[in-house]
Design a protein around this motif. Structure first.
Motif, PDB file in Angstrom:
ATOM      1  N   ALA A 234      87.854  18.600   3.716  1.00  0.00           N
ATOM      2  CA  ALA A 234      88.624  19.666   3.790  1.00  0.00           C
ATOM      3  C   ALA A 234      88.287  20.956   3.686  1.00  0.00           C
ATOM      4  O   ALA A 234      89.117  21.505   4.295  1.00  0.00           O
ATOM      5  CB  ALA A 234      89.697  18.594   2.312  1.00  0.00           C
ATOM      6  N   PHE A 235      87.537  21.127   2.938  1.00  0.00           N
ATOM      7  CA  PHE A 235      87.496  22.376   2.916  1.00  0.00           C
ATOM      8  C   PHE A 235      86.647  22.705   4.839  1.00  0.00           C
ATOM      9  O   PHE A 235      86.821  23.733   4.942  1.00  0.00           O
ATOM     10  CB  PHE A 235      85.922  22.421   2.548  1.00  0.00           C
ATOM     11  CG  PHE A 235      85.009  23.868   2.060  1.00  0.00           C
ATOM     12  CD1 PHE A 235      85.892  25.090   1.850  1.00  0.00           C
ATOM     13  CD2 PHE A 235      84.440  24.312   2.731  1.00  0.00           C
ATOM     14  CE1 PHE A 235      85.733  26.027   1.646  1.00  0.00           C
ATOM     15  CE2 PHE A 235      83.557  25.569   3.085  1.00  0.00           C
ATOM     16  CZ  PHE A 235      84.448  26.961   1.913  1.00  0.00           C
ATOM     17  N   VAL A 236      85.994  22.151   5.653  1.00  0.00           N
ATOM     18  CA  VAL A 236      85.557  22.676   6.696  1.00  0.00           C
ATOM     19  C   VAL A 236      86.484  21.930   7.762  1.00  0.00           C
ATOM     20  O   VAL A 236      86.359  22.872   8.514  1.00  0.00           O
ATOM     21  CB  VAL A 236      83.646  21.283   7.168  1.00  0.00           C
ATOM     22  CG1 VAL A 236      83.910  21.807   8.571  1.00  0.00           C
ATOM     23  CG2 VAL A 236      83.065  21.968   6.101  1.00  0.00           C
ATOM     24  N   GLY A 237      87.448  21.580   7.629  1.00  0.00           N
ATOM     25  CA  GLY A 237      88.489  21.200   8.678  1.00  0.00           C
ATOM     26  C   GLY A 237      88.773  22.348   8.753  1.00  0.00           C
ATOM     27  O   GLY A 237      89.845  22.628   9.114  1.00  0.00           O
ATOM     28  N   THR A 238      89.829  22.779   7.034  1.00  0.00           N
ATOM     29  CA  THR A 238      91.076  24.105   6.259  1.00  0.00           C
ATOM     30  C   THR A 238      89.546  25.333   7.300  1.00  0.00           C
ATOM     31  O   THR A 238      90.637  26.100   7.759  1.00  0.00           O
ATOM     32  CB  THR A 238      91.308  23.517   5.388  1.00  0.00           C
ATOM     33  OG1 THR A 238      91.852  22.695   5.373  1.00  0.00           O
ATOM     34  CG2 THR A 238      91.549  25.235   4.923  1.00  0.00           C
ATOM     35  N   LEU A 239      88.605  24.748   6.842  1.00  0.00           N
ATOM     36  CA  LEU A 239      87.979  26.531   7.497  1.00  0.00           C
ATOM     37  C   LEU A 239      87.631  26.636   9.103  1.00  0.00           C
ATOM     38  O   LEU A 239      88.422  27.943   9.458  1.00  0.00           O
ATOM     39  CB  LEU A 239      86.059  26.791   6.681  1.00  0.00           C
ATOM     40  CG  LEU A 239      85.259  27.741   6.925  1.00  0.00           C
ATOM     41  CD1 LEU A 239      85.985  28.890   6.207  1.00  0.00           C
ATOM     42  CD2 LEU A 239      83.864  27.691   6.530  1.00  0.00           C
ATOM     43  N   PHE A 240      87.180  25.483   9.812  1.00  0.00           N
ATOM     44  CA  PHE A 240      87.651  25.856  11.050  1.00  0.00           C
ATOM     45  C   PHE A 240      88.885  25.546  11.877  1.00  0.00           C
ATOM     46  O   PHE A 240      89.218  26.959  12.272  1.00  0.00           O
ATOM     47  CB  PHE A 240      86.981  24.199  11.772  1.00  0.00           C
ATOM     48  CG  PHE A 240      85.744  24.334  11.826  1.00  0.00           C
ATOM     49  CD1 PHE A 240      84.918  24.980  11.090  1.00  0.00           C
ATOM     50  CD2 PHE A 240      84.690  22.950  11.932  1.00  0.00           C
ATOM     51  CE1 PHE A 240      83.740  25.093  10.811  1.00  0.00           C
ATOM     52  CE2 PHE A 240      83.534  22.773  11.893  1.00  0.00           C
ATOM     53  CZ  PHE A 240      82.767  23.841  11.372  1.00  0.00           C
TER      54      PHE A 240
END
Length: 491
Positions: free
Chosen positions: A299-305
């Protein structure tokens, strides 16, 4: 119209509900629903079952527990009492293999028997390889008389129900009624007299099923009696049946950890207890927590990218920032394409492309959120106050500086707030896409649900997911409140 508007609206709503109720059969759906199954399903989330089977063995009985019983390897529960006798029995032995080699009269193909259970070869060792040995011919077999301890009667309690089982007869006392059931092995099952409401026989001479509420069920068949005894709680949550701490009270475990002699010379008792807890074979705490961490990272990496890509694209898509209609329309249609395909569909696509794992989940979140955040960011940019830009431009600032000091301070709190909201929302979404192979706890949850027997494990993972979402929701809300408050002060 002012006088009759409210009654008209009420009548229209009632008419709509009536049409929906009648056309879609809502009433029939409720009346035909199997609420008993729903109740058992909910009970499975907060309880576990012990499932012994009592088989008829001529004039005697055989009590067998599943191989992986929550009661351990050699169960002897207090609610199931066995009466035994030592008798002389004739068994068939293999004369060709020498004296003392017995041939079991029971099939041992199934390995779901506890060690030492009657009817297993070699003392119930669970080695099923002997089950495929060739059967000696009649000339190679001979009868031998041996002394054996056999079960002649079983008495058990399931909640308030008291059951007595002897060969050919089952007696059940429950709610003031007594039910006697005659059993002819491999032939018929019949009740004496009228059956009470808590017992049902669907066909003549067929099985009789008795329900004792939350406590469990009893099913009498022509070859065995199946017992399903339910207990409140999650079985073996701390330690599985192979752990040396299993079956001990809290005080006993604490005493072993802090003052007992070392169980394993290679490590302390505290380290052994922690290891046994993490690698509990029934609950798999370490694996569940790692999968939950994967979900959070997805969730964090997908949202950050998605945030990093949507930020510059939004400036090109906003009409007041980039006055090029072709570029604006192309980017906005690109955003529409990314967000019109549901995240679950993207997850299926990337699972096929990259294989099961977190990369597919990150990619699905990245694609979906790039489209959604790009649209939201561009709309926020198109609604900014142009006076700040004009003020920066009037002092001769370069176009890049105009955007940096005249636009970004206005929209940055909004952008950050929207990204934080999507990060929180994607923590929940990552669980769903994980169920289709995108990794994380969603895949673990789906595996537990597919067994249709591990609903307490499902409940455990649901509680962890709820706790995670609750924590991240509060963190996100706190950060958004500070950002939006600061943004209003700066404006």
């Amino acid at each position: 119209m002012e006088r009759w508007r409210a009654p008209i609206i009420a009548l229209v709503v009632l008419f709509y509900l009536f049409v929906a109720w009648s056309m879609f059969g809502i009433g029939a759906a409720f009346s035909n629903g199997n609420w008993g199954i729903a109740g058992n399903y909910l009970a499975d989330w907060i309880s576990y079952e012990a499932r012994p089977d009592i088989e008829y063995d001529g004039d005697y009985l055989t009590v067998e527990f599943p191989r992986f019983s929550p009661l351990g390897k050699d169960p002897d529960p207090h609610w199931l009492q066995k009466k035994t006798e030592t008798v002389e029995r004739q068994v068939v032995v293999d004369a060709g293999a020498g004296s003392g080699t017995e041939t079991s009269t029971k099939s041992t193909v199934s390995s779901f028997m506890v060690q030492g259970a009657p009817g297993t070869q070699d003392g119930g060792s669970g080695d099923t390889s002997k089950a495929i040995d060739p059967v000696p011919t009649a000339s190679e077999q001979q009868a031998k008389t041996v002394s054996q301890t056999v079960v002649t009667q079983v008495d058990l309690e399931i909640g308030s129900a008291k059951i007595g089982i002897v060969p050919g007869l089952v007696t059940v006392d429950y709610r003031g009624d007594t039910l006697l059931i005659d059993v002819v092995p491999e032939e018929t099952v019949n009740a004496r007299g009228e059956m009470p409401g808590w017992a049902v026989q669907k066909e003549a001479d067929g099985d009789i099923l008795m329900r004792f509420g939350f406590a469990g069920t009893l099913e009498v068949e022509d070859d065995e009696v199946k017992i399903r005894h339910r207990f409140l709680g999650w079985e073996n949550f701390w330690f599985d049946t192979n752990s040396p701490f299993w079956g001990r009270s809290f005080s006993q475990v604490t005493g072993l950890i802090f003052s007992g002699e070392r169980i394993d010379p290679a490590m302390s008792n505290a380290a052994l207890a922690w290891r046994n807890f993490l690698y509990n074979a029934e609950w798999q705490h370490a694996d569940v927590w790692i999968k939950l961490l994967q979900t959070i990272v997805m969730a964090f990496v997908g949202t950050l990218f998605a945030t990093f890509l949507a930020f510059p694209l939004a400036f090109a898509a906003a009409r007041n920032i980039t006055p090029n209609r072709v570029v604006n329309q192309l980017l906005k249609r690109f955003f529409d394409f990314l967000r019109c395909v549901d995240m679950l569909i993207w997850a299926l696509f990337f699972t096929r492309a990259f294989g099961p794992g977190p990369l597919a989940g990150i990619s699905a979140i990245f694609f979906t959120d790039t489209g959604t955040l790009g649209k939201l960011y561009s709309e926020a940019l198109e609604n900014i106050d142009d006076r700040q830009r004009e003020g920066i431009r009037s002092v001769g600032a370069a176009p890049v500086l105009v955007q940096r000091y005249g636009v970004v301070p206005q929209v940055l709190p909004v952008f950050a707030s929207q990204s934080l909201y999507f990060w929180e929302s994607n923590t929940r979404s990552a669980t769903i896409i994980g169920a289709v192979g995108a990794g994380g706890i969603g895949l673990k949850l789906w595996e537990a649900m597919r067994t249709n027997a591990d609903w307490e494990n499902v409940a455990y993972m649901v509680v962890l997911i709820l706790a995670t979402v609750f924590i991240f929701d509060n963190i996100s809300n706190a950060i958004r409140s500070r950002l939006m408050g600061r943004g209003r002060k700066e404006n």
